[in-house]
Design a protein around this motif. Sequence first.
Motif, PDB file in Angstrom:
ATOM      1  N   ALA A  97       0.831  -1.207   0.000  1.00  0.00           N
ATOM      2  CA  ALA A  97       0.000   0.000   0.000  1.00  0.00           C
ATOM      3  C   ALA A  97       0.865   1.257   0.000  1.00  0.00           C
ATOM      4  O   ALA A  97       0.537   2.251  -0.664  1.00  0.00           O
ATOM      5  N   LEU A  98       1.977   1.218   0.725  1.00  0.00           N
ATOM      6  CA  LEU A  98       2.877   2.373   0.744  1.00  0.00           C
ATOM      7  C   LEU A  98       3.482   2.605  -0.635  1.00  0.00           C
ATOM      8  O   LEU A  98       3.552   3.748  -1.107  1.00  0.00           O
ATOM      9  N   SER A  99       3.902   1.546  -1.312  1.00  0.00           N
ATOM     10  CA  SER A  99       4.478   1.705  -2.650  1.00  0.00           C
ATOM     11  C   SER A  99       3.430   2.226  -3.631  1.00  0.00           C
ATOM     12  O   SER A  99       3.729   3.057  -4.497  1.00  0.00           O
ATOM     13  N   PHE A 100       2.193   1.761  -3.505  1.00  0.00           N
ATOM     14  CA  PHE A 100       1.088   2.242  -4.340  1.00  0.00           C
ATOM     15  C   PHE A 100       0.863   3.740  -4.113  1.00  0.00           C
ATOM     16  O   PHE A 100       0.679   4.511  -5.061  1.00  0.00           O
ATOM     17  N   ALA A 101       0.901   4.162  -2.856  1.00  0.00           N
ATOM     18  CA  ALA A 101       0.646   5.561  -2.514  1.00  0.00           C
ATOM     19  C   ALA A 101       1.789   6.482  -2.925  1.00  0.00           C
ATOM     20  O   ALA A 101       1.569   7.668  -3.192  1.00  0.00           O
ATOM     21  N   ARG A 102       3.012   5.967  -2.998  1.00  0.00           N
ATOM     22  CA  ARG A 102       4.173   6.800  -3.293  1.00  0.00           C
ATOM     23  C   ARG A 102       4.510   6.884  -4.777  1.00  0.00           C
ATOM     24  O   ARG A 102       5.240   7.789  -5.196  1.00  0.00           O
ATOM     25  N   CYS A 103       3.989   5.975  -5.582  1.00  0.00           N
ATOM     26  CA  CYS A 103       4.400   5.876  -6.987  1.00  0.00           C
ATOM     27  C   CYS A 103       4.043   7.139  -7.771  1.00  0.00           C
ATOM     28  O   CYS A 103       2.920   7.627  -7.714  1.00  0.00           O
ATOM     29  N   ARG A 104       5.028   7.650  -8.533  1.00  0.00           N
ATOM     30  CA  ARG A 104       4.809   8.809  -9.407  1.00  0.00           C
ATOM     31  C   ARG A 104       5.068   8.467 -10.875  1.00  0.00           C
ATOM     32  O   ARG A 104       5.047   9.350 -11.730  1.00  0.00           O
ATOM     33  N   ALA A 105       5.314   7.193 -11.169  1.00  0.00           N
ATOM     34  CA  ALA A 105       5.757   6.795 -12.510  1.00  0.00           C
ATOM     35  C   ALA A 105       4.581   6.617 -13.469  1.00  0.00           C
ATOM     36  O   ALA A 105       4.388   5.558 -14.072  1.00  0.00           O
TER      37      ALA A 105
END
Length: 202
Positions: A94-102
Motif C-alpha cells: 500500500a505504501l508503494s502504491f501511494a508513493r508511486c509517481r511513474a
Amino acid sequence: LISIPRDTRVQLEGYGWNKINAAYVYGGEEMIKQEIYKLTGIEIDRVMIINFNGFKRIIDILGGIEIVVEEPLHDELSGADFDPGTYTMSGEQALSFARCRATARADIDRIDRQQYLLNEIIRQKFNFSMITKMPQIIKVLSSETRSDFTIWDFCSTGFVLLFSSKDINRITIPTKSAMVDDVSYQIADEDEVKEFLSGYLK
C-alpha cells in the motif's frame, strides 16, 4: 479530503519562491499551516504526521486493504510493481502504491491514488470490528506519529468516520503545470483556489 500538490509554487517568508512542501523543511508545522491558510483560507487547528513505518503497520493491523489498480505501476523508486487488477495489499504494498509517481501525470496521479487509498481504508475498515484493534492502532500512533491531537480528538474523529457515509468527497486544488527558471511547478491562483473550495466548504 483536500489535497494540495507538493509542487505548488508559493512565496515563503524569508525564503522566496519555493514549492509548498519546502515550507515544512524551513519552518516546520507552523509555516506549512500558514501557507495552507494563505492559499486556501482554511485554518488548520490540528496536525498529525505519520511516518512510513507507522502507515505500513496500521495497514497490516487492519488485515490489508483491497485496492483496484487501473494501470500498470512499475517503479523502482517507490517499489510499486503492479499490473492492472485487484489486490489485497499489505502495508508495504500500500505504501508503494501511494508513493508511486511513474505515470503520465506524476504527482497529480499520485494524489488521486492516495485519496482513493484513504477512502478505501475508511470504507472497508471503519466498522465496529475495528474496535478490537484500537489498542494496537493507538500504540502505533503513539510511537510512529507526531501530533497535537488529544485522546478526545482521536475518539471523536473515529466516531465521525465510523458513522459516516464512508464515501468521502475527494478534491484537489486547481493548478496548472509550468516551468519557472527551469524548475517544474504547479501554479495556483489564491483567489481561484478559495472560490473553488467555497463550493465544498459551505
